[in-house]
Design a protein around this motif. Structure first.
Motif, PDB file in Angstrom:
ATOM      1  N   ALA B  51       0.816  -1.216   0.000  1.00 41.43           N
ATOM      2  CA  ALA B  51       0.000   0.000   0.000  1.00 41.43           C
ATOM      3  C   ALA B  51       0.846   1.261   0.000  1.00 41.43           C
ATOM      4  O   ALA B  51       1.838   1.356   0.726  1.00 41.43           O
ATOM      5  CB  ALA B  51      -0.930  -0.004   1.206  1.00 41.43           C
ATOM      6  N   SER B  52       0.460   2.232  -0.798  1.00 40.49           N
ATOM      7  CA  SER B  52       1.126   3.527  -0.808  1.00 40.49           C
ATOM      8  C   SER B  52       0.312   4.496  -1.619  1.00 40.49           C
ATOM      9  O   SER B  52       0.389   4.512  -2.845  1.00 40.49           O
ATOM     10  CB  SER B  52       2.510   3.432  -1.429  1.00 40.49           C
ATOM     11  N   THR B  53      -0.475   5.299  -0.961  1.00 39.36           N
ATOM     12  CA  THR B  53      -1.299   6.247  -1.696  1.00 39.36           C
ATOM     13  C   THR B  53      -0.474   7.382  -2.272  1.00 39.36           C
ATOM     14  O   THR B  53      -0.639   7.766  -3.418  1.00 39.36           O
ATOM     15  CB  THR B  53      -2.385   6.833  -0.774  1.00 39.36           C
ATOM     16  N   ARG B  56       2.016   6.386  -5.178  1.00 45.48           N
ATOM     17  CA  ARG B  56       1.215   6.016  -6.345  1.00 45.48           C
ATOM     18  C   ARG B  56       0.611   7.263  -6.983  1.00 45.48           C
ATOM     19  O   ARG B  56       0.624   7.420  -8.207  1.00 45.48           O
ATOM     20  CB  ARG B  56       0.113   5.035  -5.921  1.00 45.48           C
ATOM     21  N   ASN B  72      -3.552   1.807 -12.788  1.00 43.36           N
ATOM     22  CA  ASN B  72      -3.162   1.456 -11.424  1.00 43.36           C
ATOM     23  C   ASN B  72      -3.587   0.040 -11.071  1.00 43.36           C
ATOM     24  O   ASN B  72      -4.729  -0.336 -11.310  1.00 43.36           O
ATOM     25  CB  ASN B  72      -3.835   2.398 -10.417  1.00 43.36           C
ATOM     26  N   ILE B  73      -2.685  -0.707 -10.482  1.00 48.45           N
ATOM     27  CA  ILE B  73      -3.029  -2.001  -9.898  1.00 48.45           C
ATOM     28  C   ILE B  73      -2.502  -1.951  -8.481  1.00 48.45           C
ATOM     29  O   ILE B  73      -1.306  -1.768  -8.270  1.00 48.45           O
ATOM     30  CB  ILE B  73      -2.373  -3.167 -10.657  1.00 48.45           C
ATOM     31  N   SER B  74      -3.400  -2.068  -7.527  1.00 51.06           N
ATOM     32  CA  SER B  74      -2.916  -1.917  -6.168  1.00 51.06           C
ATOM     33  C   SER B  74      -3.267  -3.123  -5.326  1.00 51.06           C
ATOM     34  O   SER B  74      -4.342  -3.686  -5.431  1.00 51.06           O
ATOM     35  CB  SER B  74      -3.465  -0.636  -5.558  1.00 51.06           C
ATOM     36  N   SER B  76      -3.752  -3.447  -2.225  1.00 53.44           N
ATOM     37  CA  SER B  76      -4.757  -3.338  -1.190  1.00 53.44           C
ATOM     38  C   SER B  76      -6.143  -3.623  -1.755  1.00 53.44           C
ATOM     39  O   SER B  76      -7.072  -3.826  -1.018  1.00 53.44           O
ATOM     40  CB  SER B  76      -4.714  -1.955  -0.547  1.00 53.44           C
ATOM     41  N   THR B  77      -6.279  -3.646  -3.066  1.00 55.07           N
ATOM     42  CA  THR B  77      -7.543  -4.073  -3.674  1.00 55.07           C
ATOM     43  C   THR B  77      -7.659  -5.595  -3.477  1.00 55.07           C
ATOM     44  O   THR B  77      -8.567  -6.224  -3.971  1.00 55.07           O
ATOM     45  CB  THR B  77      -7.580  -3.726  -5.177  1.00 55.07           C
ATOM     46  N   SER B  79      -6.593  -9.712  -3.412  1.00 52.11           N
ATOM     47  CA  SER B  79      -6.806 -10.726  -4.447  1.00 52.11           C
ATOM     48  C   SER B  79      -6.134 -10.353  -5.762  1.00 52.11           C
ATOM     49  O   SER B  79      -6.402 -10.951  -6.791  1.00 52.11           O
ATOM     50  CB  SER B  79      -8.296 -10.926  -4.709  1.00 52.11           C
ATOM     51  N   THR B  80      -5.272  -9.331  -5.687  1.00 46.05           N
ATOM     52  CA  THR B  80      -4.662  -8.833  -6.912  1.00 46.05           C
ATOM     53  C   THR B  80      -4.126  -9.956  -7.769  1.00 46.05           C
ATOM     54  O   THR B  80      -4.290  -9.976  -8.976  1.00 46.05           O
ATOM     55  CB  THR B  80      -3.472  -7.906  -6.579  1.00 46.05           C
ATOM     56  N   LYS B  82      -4.217 -13.466  -6.915  1.00 43.76           N
ATOM     57  CA  LYS B  82      -4.819 -14.806  -6.752  1.00 43.76           C
ATOM     58  C   LYS B  82      -3.773 -15.906  -6.604  1.00 43.76           C
ATOM     59  O   LYS B  82      -3.861 -16.957  -7.236  1.00 43.76           O
ATOM     60  CB  LYS B  82      -5.724 -15.134  -7.953  1.00 43.76           C
TER      61      LYS B  82
END
Lengths: 310, 310, 310
Positions: B51-53, B56, B72-74, B76-77, B79-80, B82
């Protein structure tokens, strides 16, 4: 072409048109400047109410390379809809005047449902256990590229056929295009009545892949294995239904190996095969962007808007 | 310049080139129209698996001001990936033909690893406890702006040196550019062998900052304090290693104070100092965008594509 | 016009200017190419530290249709601010040189606070229980479109008035524009002193909506019902304060029904009414994008930058 809801409603001519267009966009994606102004001023909403980073990324890149404005709404951001019905969500988005709504949803038929209620084009990015048409189209494009055709080929699809929307869409697309489709998997993962879709069913993997031109290994949902699952464990699954070097050595010399990703390495697919000479898995991913560009172009009014600008 | 993996591989000439270019982009960022067409048609993927707002956001703004498509692919979303390996994730993204992959990852060496396997340029946005090269470059740019040079300056870095990739990259960058770097922190937070990197080690903060031209306070990870941590508590930390008005009054009259943010106000840095005349913390943030524009330009083929368009 | 912090600070002339501009943008949103270059090279940061998919989406689409670069920072991505104060977050974002910061925050007054400390224009996208000015402006635009005017109309707002920033901003905007505003709701949901805002208070819904030109039903927070809540349960709420077909049949023949969404169908609003001929709910959503385009244009320096480009 208004929506892309499933392979089911597509004619062979329509599929071929999409694949031809995808080839054009695949070429554009190799250029230094990978962008065309076709969908400038169009809005594409990626409404992913079931988590999917890679498909969402593929659609987002596709939209941006066509110069569309891409807006992501993802269900894993939670609270997406605050208890609102899918229909209300769709109508609300429609009121913002998007040109295309790309929908992934855990309920089968969700895209068909909203397509009846919105003006925007709807593209199905996977609905429940029903269809995943863009995956089938990118698979067909990949096969056609490597084999020069689809008609007459023998394609073996191996894994959890019963719960796979990928398998369903692939069977529909590939049989339409004239391929002989075989499916193989544990008995608990083979759906009833699959022969009616035109596929030949095997309960063992060896005869299914024998002589096949294409072997497509499905991702196994690990939660379906063990305890209360449909198969004892990953080791057993790998042994009986995985594709390892030994089984790969029995394939036709020019057979290609596919996988929709993400791979469970060492479960359904051995790393040596996934990374081997037969593997066209990364071509599938590349065609993913190209096929989605083709669909956004066709459904998003690319042709007409290009005319309007000229 | 292909990748930016760390300060370690950079020559003084390369660092200087980046800083010069960053000065140009910093100027562009003050204009009413803060956008140049340099990376039009290029795709930048911000793959933040940690995580890094703020970092990013800085990279995303940098990419967009260069007219690149930013995706953006993060992590913290969730299941990035799998359960997919980092290598599979990287190869899959590569198949979508990005021009630059910006990677933040909790494992040291992750960017170096994927750089060997993808065609895209890889920019390290922080890897484990290893390096955070864009932070070091923006720090160097900020120092150079305020002091006119880096060579010959004395820079004190205070805090948890052992676990800080910021400290590591800063020591590397600033010593390369000819600064004398001192580090200070609790004994439990000073790494073994740091003198070999060219830094002078202090176990107390007062002598470390005495006569320094630049005092850089690091963010303390609060979970490293108390109970099982490396230091008793925040109050003790603040008392012995924080920079408050009393200590600030002992600094060289023209010494500047830096912090990579976000600040734990009242812990490592007192609000009066953070917001005081010596503080250049917000200049660091501004240079963050400019330095990232410079790196995206250099790694993303800005120069060659500009030529291609002309 | 520098910021849009609330309806409170706006003159009737300013509101009218925004509504007129929104009508222009509403027309643009019906075109095949829904994009104007007005904010090209401008950066809009959507800082949503309280979850809101639909308002964020509306602002994002608005920004992109004006050709601005839109960057989303959302609080539900957690760890957004790592314990940083709101002021530090705002100053850090300011250092990245955005032109507009759109802020949603759970604390009343948050946008006013940061507006004092940043150069960027600040637009309030909802602050605590204080104001939600863009909602009030889109409501006014919708009423004006359907009724040709706002002055002299009777508008009934029904629901949890005490905790609704929508109600507060609507009362302010509509009374400024010359409407007669009535509010109705359970006694526990009626704020003290609301008459001073110019609204007439009703404890029953029937007399409140009688003869009204506009009936605006508020979304009820379900957690405020039952147990420790302010009203027994959803069934009782629906019966006493919901708008169903029977009550709707008593409305003025040309009365319109509004709702800020998302609707709790069958609680505050019956599906037959929500989807009926009186409902202008989706027009509200459409004006949401148009009003936000107008505000971004006015606050983001659209006019001056258009001049600069010409």
């Amino acid at each position: 072409m208004k929506h892309l809801l499933g392979i089911e409603g597509l004619s062979v001519a329509e599929i071929t048109k999409i694949l031809d267009l995808a080839d054009t966009f695949a070429e554009i994606n190799t250029r230094p400047i990978k962008k065309v102004p076709t969908l400038r001023g169009k809005t594409v909403i990626n409404l992913f109410l079931e988590a999917s980073t890679r498909t969402r990324t593929s659609f987002e890149i596709a939209a941006k390379r066509l110069s569309a404005d891409a807006v992501n709404i993802s269900g894993s951001t939670s609270s997406t809809t605050k208890g609102e019905t899918l229909l209300d969500t769709a109508k609300n988005l429609q009121a913002m005047a998007p040109d295309v709504i790309v929908l992934r949803h855990s309920s089968s038929g969700a895209p068909h449902f909203i397509a009846k209620h919105v003006d925007a084009a709807v593209i199905n990015a996977g609905d429940g256990t029903h269809e995943h048409p863009t995956q089938a189209l990118l698979d067909a494009a990949t096969i056609r590229k490597h084999k020069g055709k689809v008609a007459g080929l023998t394609v073996a699809i191996v894994g959890d056929i019963a719960h796979s929307r990928v398998a369903r869409s692939d069977i529909l697309a590939l049989t339409k295009l004239g391929a002989h489709v075989r499916v193989a998997g544990p008995r608990t993962m083979l759906p009833v009545g699959i022969e009616e879709m035109g596929a030949t069913v095997f309960e063992r993997v060896e005869p299914a892949v024998e002589g096949a031109d294409v072997v497509m290994m499905l991702r196994i949902q690990l939660e379906r294995l063990g305890g209360a699952g449909l198969f004892p464990n990953t080791r057993e699954y790998s042994r009986y239904f995985g594709l390892g070097p030994r089984l790969a050595a029995t394939l036709k010399p020019d057979a290609i190996v596919m996988h929709p990703g993400p791979i469970n390495r060492g479960v359904e697919l051995d790393p040596a095969v996934a990374d081997g000479a037969r593997s066209v898995i990364l071509d599938q991913v590349a065609y993913g962007v190209a096929v989605r560009m083709a669909l956004l172009y066709l459904c998003g009014g690319g042709a007409s808007s290009a005319a309007a600008e000229a």
